[in-house]
Design an enzyme around this catalytic site. Structure first.
Site, PDB file in Angstrom:
ATOM      1  N   GLN A 166       0.830  -1.204   0.000  1.00 21.74           N
ATOM      2  CA  GLN A 166       0.000   0.000   0.000  1.00 21.74           C
ATOM      3  C   GLN A 166       0.869   1.260   0.000  1.00 21.74           C
ATOM      4  O   GLN A 166       1.891   1.326   0.683  1.00 21.74           O
ATOM      5  CB  GLN A 166      -0.912   0.006   1.228  1.00 21.74           C
ATOM      6  CG  GLN A 166      -1.997  -1.058   1.202  1.00 21.74           C
ATOM      7  CD  GLN A 166      -3.182  -0.671   0.331  1.00 21.74           C
ATOM      8  OE1 GLN A 166      -3.150   0.316  -0.389  1.00 21.74           O
ATOM      9  NE2 GLN A 166      -4.241  -1.461   0.400  1.00 21.74           N
TER      10      GLN A 166
ATOM     11  N   TYR B  67      -7.964 -12.668  -1.310  1.00 15.68           N
ATOM     12  CA  TYR B  67      -7.322 -11.574  -2.053  1.00 15.68           C
ATOM     13  C   TYR B  67      -6.212 -10.980  -1.169  1.00 15.68           C
ATOM     14  O   TYR B  67      -6.123  -9.773  -0.971  1.00 15.68           O
ATOM     15  CB  TYR B  67      -8.318 -10.475  -2.426  1.00 15.68           C
ATOM     16  CG  TYR B  67      -9.629 -10.936  -3.013  1.00 15.68           C
ATOM     17  CD1 TYR B  67      -9.761 -11.152  -4.383  1.00 15.68           C
ATOM     18  CD2 TYR B  67     -10.753 -11.134  -2.207  1.00 15.68           C
ATOM     19  CE1 TYR B  67     -10.982 -11.551  -4.931  1.00 15.68           C
ATOM     20  CE2 TYR B  67     -11.965 -11.534  -2.744  1.00 15.68           C
ATOM     21  CZ  TYR B  67     -12.074 -11.742  -4.107  1.00 15.68           C
ATOM     22  OH  TYR B  67     -13.288 -12.133  -4.641  1.00 15.68           O
TER      23      TYR B  67
ATOM     24  N   CYS C 175     -12.193  -0.988  -1.920  1.00 12.47           N
ATOM     25  CA  CYS C 175     -11.571   0.193  -2.520  1.00 12.47           C
ATOM     26  C   CYS C 175     -12.502   0.843  -3.539  1.00 12.47           C
ATOM     27  O   CYS C 175     -12.094   1.741  -4.274  1.00 12.47           O
ATOM     28  CB  CYS C 175     -10.229  -0.164  -3.162  1.00 12.47           C
ATOM     29  SG  CYS C 175     -10.328  -1.427  -4.445  1.00 12.47           S
TER      30      CYS C 175
END
Length: 476
Positions: free
Chosen positions: A215, A244, A340
């Site tokens: 990230q 994921y 997201c």
């Protein structure tokens, strides 16, 4: 705060002209409008200092004034490189590092790659910084395997960086000789250091290589993952599935509070990173598998496997109906969805609600200030489940894993090709290239209806893009 690049059609910060408090309000209202009917939306978690948060920078080389090498980003809706000296979103140390890279490359008289002519040497530069450790990585992407004067370049780079107060930890040459918009190629050579940097996130240390997914906003990632693990209400007795999972950051953060963690991720490089990160941190109750999340969980659910808690952090396109149905079959008491994209979150919530799950609350997190993107953490819970029906271990040895050995589903291959090459490809073209590569396709899938039928054949440029996707997903 204003930016000179905005007037030059940068396009990277569409909300920069809006007061930050107003940005947060706008994002929170967007989440509430999309998912508020499913449960309460808590106040958005913003940044105290919403600038210079990007710990990863990709810069493209071009010819500047006087024939000197320059670098920057593509202007909005174009392939014209907009020179960048500094950016309000980028880590300031990386701005200085990029200045040092340009100075060293100019000293070595390196020429920028021309994608139309196929000439030149240096294509891109990828920079990464470990925010907690201060370590800096420089990845020079070249069009040719030979980097003339490589030792001189490294020496000049280290000196130029030191003059700017930056210590470079490692330098890597990445070779990308293909005509493609994908930044990184397959081959790499470490020119200085170990070829990776370390960073600490949520109490765990991670090795970050040029290809690692990590990230880009360190501070807000700790907020995001902290909220996710807190929502899971782990007691140390739970079997946790991290779907994921990327390089395992959420699963490894949760591992200290769970009995067992199983991570599933399609990208094989990321899975190798996750396994290495678990080993480096001494985490012995986490295992990671390279597989498509939908196929994996479908197989696990069909085998009667159960999980107490499922973390799911899907890409922007969200999850799949089959994945969500398999979640319900595994009957976790809690599902923590890290989204997201609030649009696909709302779509998936409609399915999970029908399957008997209820959203306890949503917390938006502003991971990307001055852009329109927004992350959201939501806890979904179900009524009490008979504990006698829950197995506490995944008996993976008994599962038939063959069904997802052939890698990514067609939708993800299409998305990858579109994102990295701008080309749209059909299922027909993908199946044609699968057959060329010896990848199993359904017996009658996309075959002509008769021997006399004529099918359009995949054009060479699309075949190349599809093959690149196959390589990325570890299919060839």
């Amino acid at each position: 705060m204003d930016c000179k690049l905005r007037a030059k059609n940068c396009g990277g910060c569409p909300l920069l002209g809006l007061d930050y408090a107003a940005q947060l309000k706008q994002k929170e209202e967007k989440v509430r409008a999309l998912v508020g009917k499913y449960g309460p939306v808590h106040p958005i978690r913003g940044m105290e200092q919403p600038y210079h948060y990007r710990n990863k920078v990709i810069s493209t080389f071009a010819t500047g004034w006087g024939g000197k090498l320059t670098s920057g980003i593509y202007a909005a809706n174009s392939h014209k490189v907009l020179p960048v000296e500094s950016c309000l979103l980028q880590d300031e140390v990386l701005d200085k590092t990029m200045q040092a890279v340009r100075a060293a490359a100019n000293a070595c008289r390196y020429q920028p790659y021309d994608e139309d002519k196929g000439t030149g040497l240096v294509r891109h530069c990828l920079l990464r910084r470990g925010v907690a450790t201060g370590q800096v990585m420089v990845v020079l992407v070249t069009a040719q395997p030979v980097l003339p004067g490589a030792k001189n370049f490294v020496k000049a780079l280290l000196a130029e960086a030191a003059q700017r107060g930056v210590t470079v930890t490692t330098v890597v040459q990445n070779v990308n000789s293909r005509k493609t918009s994908v930044v990184l190629g397959e081959a790499e050579k470490v020119l200085y250091g170990k070829g990776f940097i370390l960073d600490t996130l949520c109490g765990k240390t991670y090795a970050i290589s040029p290809r690692s997914f990590y990230q880009i906003n360190h501070a807000q990632t700790e907020v995001l993952y902290g909220l996710a693990v807190e929502a899971a209400k782990l007691t140390g007795k739970e079997v946790v599935l991290d779907a994921y999972c990327g390089i395992g950051t959420i699963g490894l953060t949760a591992a200290d509070h769970a009995k067992q963690v199983v991570g599933v991720e399609l990208n094989r490089d990321a899975v190798q990173d996750a396994i290495g990160n678990a080993r480096h941190n001494g985490v012995k109750n986490a295992r990671f598998f390279a597989a498509d999340a939908t196929f994996w969980i479908r197989e696990a659910a069909a085998a009667g496997e159960k999980a107490d808690v499922i973390f799911m952090d899907p890409p922007r396109e969200g999850s799949t109906p089959e994945f969500l149905a398999s979640v319900a079959r595994m009957a976790p008491k809690r599902v923590v969805y890290v989204s997201c994209n609030p649009v696909t979150l709302a779509r998936d919530l409609a399915t999970l609600t029908k399957l008997g799950y209820k959203a306890e609350g949503f917390t938006p997190v502003d991971m990307f200030p001055h852009t329109e993107h927004i992350e959201t953490v939501v806890l979904l819970s179900k009524g009490e489940v008979d504990s006698k029906k829950i197995r506490v271990e995944f008996s993976l040895e008994d599962m038939d894993m063959s069904e997802f050995q052939d890698g990514a589903p067609y939708t993800q291959i299409k998305d990858y090709v579109l994102e990295h090459s701008g080309l749209k490809v059909s299922n027909l073209y993908i199946s044609q290239i699968k057959r060329k590569c010896g990848i199993e396709v359904g017996k009658n899938y996309n075959l002509p209806k008769s021997e006399d039928s004529r099918q359009p054949q995949c054009p060479p440029e699309k075949e190349k893009a599809i093959r690149e996707a196959f390589k990325y997903f570890g299919m060839i």
